[in-house]
Design an enzyme around this catalytic site. Structure first.
Site, PDB file in Angstrom:
ATOM      1  N   LEU A  15       3.847   3.755  -8.750  1.00 23.04           N
ATOM      2  CA  LEU A  15       2.670   2.258  -8.003  1.00 23.04           C
ATOM      3  C   LEU A  15       3.475   2.315  -6.150  1.00 23.04           C
ATOM      4  O   LEU A  15       3.043   1.722  -5.595  1.00 23.04           O
ATOM      5  CB  LEU A  15       2.094   1.734  -8.899  1.00 23.04           C
ATOM      6  CG  LEU A  15       2.157   1.708  -9.810  1.00 23.04           C
ATOM      7  CD1 LEU A  15       1.626   0.246 -10.514  1.00 23.04           C
ATOM      8  CD2 LEU A  15       0.606   2.906 -10.019  1.00 23.04           C
ATOM      9  N   ALA A  17       4.617   2.674  -3.045  1.00 21.21           N
ATOM     10  CA  ALA A  17       4.241   2.732  -1.935  1.00 21.21           C
ATOM     11  C   ALA A  17       4.423   2.070  -0.942  1.00 21.21           C
ATOM     12  O   ALA A  17       4.256   0.650  -0.926  1.00 21.21           O
ATOM     13  CB  ALA A  17       2.502   3.386  -1.674  1.00 21.21           C
ATOM     14  N   GLN A  18       3.648   2.341   0.598  1.00 24.83           N
ATOM     15  CA  GLN A  18       3.223   1.567   1.167  1.00 24.83           C
ATOM     16  C   GLN A  18       2.514   1.649   2.023  1.00 24.83           C
ATOM     17  O   GLN A  18       1.624   2.790   2.016  1.00 24.83           O
ATOM     18  CB  GLN A  18       4.545   1.769   3.132  1.00 24.83           C
ATOM     19  CG  GLN A  18       4.266   0.623   3.942  1.00 24.83           C
ATOM     20  CD  GLN A  18       2.390   0.348   4.612  1.00 24.83           C
ATOM     21  OE1 GLN A  18       1.645  -0.862   3.956  1.00 24.83           O
ATOM     22  NE2 GLN A  18       1.922   1.404   4.916  1.00 24.83           N
ATOM     23  N   SER A  60      -5.424   7.822  -4.338  1.00 24.39           N
ATOM     24  CA  SER A  60      -5.802   6.706  -3.475  1.00 24.39           C
ATOM     25  C   SER A  60      -7.222   7.533  -2.914  1.00 24.39           C
ATOM     26  O   SER A  60      -7.221   8.703  -2.288  1.00 24.39           O
ATOM     27  CB  SER A  60      -5.467   6.316  -2.808  1.00 24.39           C
ATOM     28  OG  SER A  60      -6.029   5.458  -1.481  1.00 24.39           O
ATOM     29  N   GLU A  62      -8.613   6.841  -0.047  1.00 22.78           N
ATOM     30  CA  GLU A  62      -8.228   7.039   1.222  1.00 22.78           C
ATOM     31  C   GLU A  62      -7.525   8.404   1.245  1.00 22.78           C
ATOM     32  O   GLU A  62      -7.760   8.780   2.361  1.00 22.78           O
ATOM     33  CB  GLU A  62      -7.066   6.194   1.173  1.00 22.78           C
ATOM     34  CG  GLU A  62      -7.589   4.779   2.148  1.00 22.78           C
ATOM     35  CD  GLU A  62      -7.883   4.482   2.766  1.00 22.78           C
ATOM     36  OE1 GLU A  62      -8.173   4.884   4.222  1.00 22.78           O
ATOM     37  OE2 GLU A  62      -9.169   3.452   2.820  1.00 22.78           O
ATOM     38  N   TYR A  83      -1.343   6.374   5.857  1.00 18.19           N
ATOM     39  CA  TYR A  83      -1.137   6.256   4.766  1.00 18.19           C
ATOM     40  C   TYR A  83      -2.375   7.299   3.943  1.00 18.19           C
ATOM     41  O   TYR A  83      -1.837   7.724   2.454  1.00 18.19           O
ATOM     42  CB  TYR A  83      -1.543   4.736   4.712  1.00 18.19           C
ATOM     43  CG  TYR A  83      -2.204   4.696   3.483  1.00 18.19           C
ATOM     44  CD1 TYR A  83      -1.135   3.821   2.175  1.00 18.19           C
ATOM     45  CD2 TYR A  83      -3.092   4.525   2.413  1.00 18.19           C
ATOM     46  CE1 TYR A  83      -0.914   3.678   0.504  1.00 18.19           C
ATOM     47  CE2 TYR A  83      -3.699   4.209   0.472  1.00 18.19           C
ATOM     48  CZ  TYR A  83      -1.842   4.403   0.159  1.00 18.19           C
ATOM     49  OH  TYR A  83      -3.078   4.066  -1.117  1.00 18.19           O
ATOM     50  N   HIS A 113      -9.577  -1.446  -6.041  1.00 15.72           N
ATOM     51  CA  HIS A 113      -9.029  -2.295  -6.778  1.00 15.72           C
ATOM     52  C   HIS A 113      -8.711  -3.827  -6.881  1.00 15.72           C
ATOM     53  O   HIS A 113      -7.069  -3.823  -6.259  1.00 15.72           O
ATOM     54  CB  HIS A 113      -8.529  -2.048  -8.191  1.00 15.72           C
ATOM     55  CG  HIS A 113      -7.149  -0.557  -7.983  1.00 15.72           C
ATOM     56  ND1 HIS A 113      -6.884   0.117  -6.851  1.00 15.72           N
ATOM     57  CD2 HIS A 113      -5.667  -1.017  -8.652  1.00 15.72           C
ATOM     58  CE1 HIS A 113      -5.781   0.409  -7.150  1.00 15.72           C
ATOM     59  NE2 HIS A 113      -5.245  -0.159  -8.118  1.00 15.72           N
ATOM     60  N   ARG A 118      -3.286  -9.532  -5.846  1.00 14.69           N
ATOM     61  CA  ARG A 118      -3.975  -8.907  -4.468  1.00 14.69           C
ATOM     62  C   ARG A 118      -2.867  -9.454  -3.081  1.00 14.69           C
ATOM     63  O   ARG A 118      -3.574 -10.893  -3.079  1.00 14.69           O
ATOM     64  CB  ARG A 118      -5.493  -8.669  -3.731  1.00 14.69           C
ATOM     65  CG  ARG A 118      -5.915  -7.000  -2.737  1.00 14.69           C
ATOM     66  CD  ARG A 118      -4.969  -6.656  -3.421  1.00 14.69           C
ATOM     67  NE  ARG A 118      -6.370  -5.272  -2.566  1.00 14.69           N
ATOM     68  CZ  ARG A 118      -5.147  -3.786  -2.251  1.00 14.69           C
ATOM     69  NH1 ARG A 118      -4.342  -3.793  -2.441  1.00 14.69           N
ATOM     70  NH2 ARG A 118      -6.492  -3.155  -1.995  1.00 14.69           N
TER      71      ARG A 118
HETATM   72  C1  LIG Z   1      -7.938   2.144  -2.134  1.00 15.77           C
HETATM   73  C2  LIG Z   1      -6.911   1.650  -0.325  1.00 15.77           C
HETATM   74  O1  LIG Z   1      -7.665   0.413  -0.826  1.00 15.77           O
HETATM   75  C3  LIG Z   1      -7.151  -0.321   0.478  1.00 15.77           C
HETATM   76  O2  LIG Z   1      -7.373   0.520   1.720  1.00 15.77           O
HETATM   77  P1  LIG Z   1      -8.732  -0.349   2.649  1.00 15.77           P
HETATM   78  O3  LIG Z   1      -9.146   0.032   2.104  1.00 15.77           O
HETATM   79  O4  LIG Z   1      -8.128   0.024   3.900  1.00 15.77           O
HETATM   80  O5  LIG Z   1      -7.797  -1.826   2.264  1.00 15.77           O
HETATM   81  P2  LIG Z   1      -8.698  -3.417   2.941  1.00 15.77           P
HETATM   82  O6  LIG Z   1      -8.873  -4.292   1.669  1.00 15.77           O
HETATM   83  O7  LIG Z   1      -7.136  -3.719   3.973  1.00 15.77           O
HETATM   84  O8  LIG Z   1      -9.608  -2.662   4.176  1.00 15.77           O
HETATM   85  C4  LIG Z   1     -10.705  -2.261   3.650  1.00 15.77           C
HETATM   86  C5  LIG Z   1     -11.898  -2.825   5.016  1.00 15.77           C
HETATM   87  O9  LIG Z   1     -11.856  -3.391   5.072  1.00 15.77           O
HETATM   88  C6  LIG Z   1     -12.201  -4.107   6.919  1.00 15.77           C
HETATM   89  N1  LIG Z   1     -11.508  -4.920   7.453  1.00 15.77           N
HETATM   90  C7  LIG Z   1     -12.278  -5.976   8.259  1.00 15.77           C
HETATM   91  N2  LIG Z   1     -11.744  -7.198   9.050  1.00 15.77           N
HETATM   92  C8  LIG Z   1     -10.087  -7.253   8.246  1.00 15.77           C
HETATM   93  C9  LIG Z   1      -9.337  -7.521   8.138  1.00 15.77           C
HETATM   94  O10 LIG Z   1      -9.135  -8.542   8.472  1.00 15.77           O
HETATM   95  N3  LIG Z   1      -7.942  -7.233   6.988  1.00 15.77           N
HETATM   96  C10 LIG Z   1      -8.353  -6.629   6.288  1.00 15.77           C
HETATM   97  N4  LIG Z   1      -7.052  -5.868   5.297  1.00 15.77           N
HETATM   98  N5  LIG Z   1      -9.640  -5.548   6.405  1.00 15.77           N
HETATM   99  C11 LIG Z   1     -10.509  -5.276   7.136  1.00 15.77           C
HETATM  100  C12 LIG Z   1     -10.743  -2.618   7.339  1.00 15.77           C
HETATM  101  O11 LIG Z   1     -10.978  -1.375   8.124  1.00 15.77           O
HETATM  102  C13 LIG Z   1     -11.406  -1.687   5.591  1.00 15.77           C
HETATM  103  O12 LIG Z   1     -12.610  -1.262   6.040  1.00 15.77           O
HETATM  104  C14 LIG Z   1      -5.418  -0.434   0.002  1.00 15.77           C
HETATM  105  O13 LIG Z   1      -5.040  -1.119  -1.511  1.00 15.77           O
HETATM  106  C15 LIG Z   1      -5.204   1.258  -0.361  1.00 15.77           C
HETATM  107  O14 LIG Z   1      -4.054   0.839  -0.293  1.00 15.77           O
HETATM  108  C16 LIG Z   1      -5.648   2.484  -1.159  1.00 15.77           C
HETATM  109  O15 LIG Z   1      -5.376   2.976  -1.867  1.00 15.77           O
END
Ligand SMILES: C[C@H]1O[C@H](OP(=O)(O)OP(=O)(O)OC[C@H]2O[C@@H](n3cnc4c(=O)[nH]c(N)nc43)[C@H](O)[C@@H]2O)[C@@H](O)[C@@H](O)C1=O
Length: 270
Positions: A15, A17-18, A60, A62, A83, A113, A118
């Site tokens: 698990l 990772a950055q 992921s 992603e 990533y 998840h 978190r």
């Molecule tokens: C499955 C996958 O899940 C995660 O990746 P992520 O989906 O990028 O997660 P997140 O919570 O950083 O963003 C979700 C969405 O939300 C939008 N968003 C809006 N406004 C903000 C904001 O202010 N902050 C953040 N962080 N996101 C924002 C952002 O642009 C994106 O569209 C990781 O666990 C990764 O390790 C992984 O594998």
């Protein structure tokens, strides 16, 4: 390698990772080193040490990036960040070690998840923590990026059980874990603020620092293979998840300064 030989584990879960997508644009080399090369370091250590363990790789959603939903195990990878690209590398080396060396090595392709544990910079926790603080009068405003992104958010304890089930299977195979329920960041915001009796539009402001150079617009998984082979099915969907996380952040804030840990509970565990 020394540690692996000494511990002689039955199961190894990679698990490490950055894991922050936005950060991977600022730290692409570090992300490649940990999220990508880190996996082959561990696989190679297992192989060279001759440990007869089962190996789980945290792949992921992603990796699907710009491929349209619904995404499953046969969907084309089209990563949209350093990533996502590093995770694609780790996915393929895991498959390669399975095919080349007969290692019981599997990829769990997990959609987002979440839980009260978190990290605070991921969007769900950022929102639920802010809701608790705004409710308590500690803060007034929350600065956010793209509210239109669609994600498939599930409850982490269920996903961990799914990971374990993958390593108990007769055959090593790759599996998607997801809820199949789409939710925008805006909908998650609204549910979380509503749950605390707050109007999100009074408290949320836009800040372009939270935008990404390339965004993943829509991730909605199809976990049909995991249901058929492993009997795994998500039971907690985004609205309930938002409420679990808001309640936990309210509790945590009330216990501030004293040790506090959430107690995950699922009806299936009763
Ligand atoms: C499955 C996958 O899940 C995660 O990746 P992520 O989906 O990028 O997660 P997140 O919570 O950083 O963003 C979700 C969405 O939300 C939008 N968003 C809006 N406004 C903000 C904001 O202010 N902050 C953040 N962080 N996101 C924002 C952002 O642009 C994106 O569209 C990781 O666990 C990764 O390790 C992984 O594998």
């Amino acid at each position: 390698m020394t540690l692996l030989s000494q511990i002689d584990p039955d199961e190894v879960y990679n698990l490490a990772a950055q894991s922050h997508v936005r950060v991977s644009f600022d730290e692409p080399e570090h992300t490649g080193d940990t999220t990508g090369i880190g996996s082959i370091r561990l696989l190679e250590a297992v192989r060279v040490a001759g440990v007869r363990c089962r190996f789980y790789q945290a792949s992921s959603s992603e990796m699907f990036g710009a491929s349209p939903p619904p995404q499953d195990e046969d969907t084309l990878f089209y990563p949209r960040s350093p990533y996502g690209a590093a995770k694609v590398y780790s996915y393929w080396v895991t498959r390669n070690y399975r095919e080349a060396y007969g290692l019981f090595a599997v990829n769990g392709i997990l959609f987002n998840h979440e839980s009260p544990r978190r990290g605070e910079t991921f969007v769900t926790r950022k929102i639920t923590r802010a809701v608790a603080r705004i409710r308590a009068g500690r803060e007034k405003l929350l600065y956010m990026g793209n509210l239109d992104a669609v994600r498939d958010w599930g409850y982490a304890p269920e996903y961990v059980e799914g990971m374990w089930r993958m390593l108990q299977a007769d055959e090593p195979k790759d599996y998607v874990l997801a809820t199949s329920t789409p939710c925008t960041v805006r909908q998650f915001l609204q549910t979380a603020f509503d749950h605390a009796g707050l109007d999100w539009e009074k408290h949320v402001r836009f800040d372009d620092r939270y935008l990404r150079p390339t965004e993943v617009d829509s991730l909605i998984g199809d976990a049909g293979r995991a249901e058929a082979d492993l009997g795994w099915k998500a039971t907690v969907h985004a609205p309930e998840l938002a409420r679990i996380m808001v309640d936990a952040d309210i509790d945590a804030l009330e216990c501030e300064g004293r040790p506090w840990i959430d107690r995950p509970s699922l009806s299936a565990w009763a």
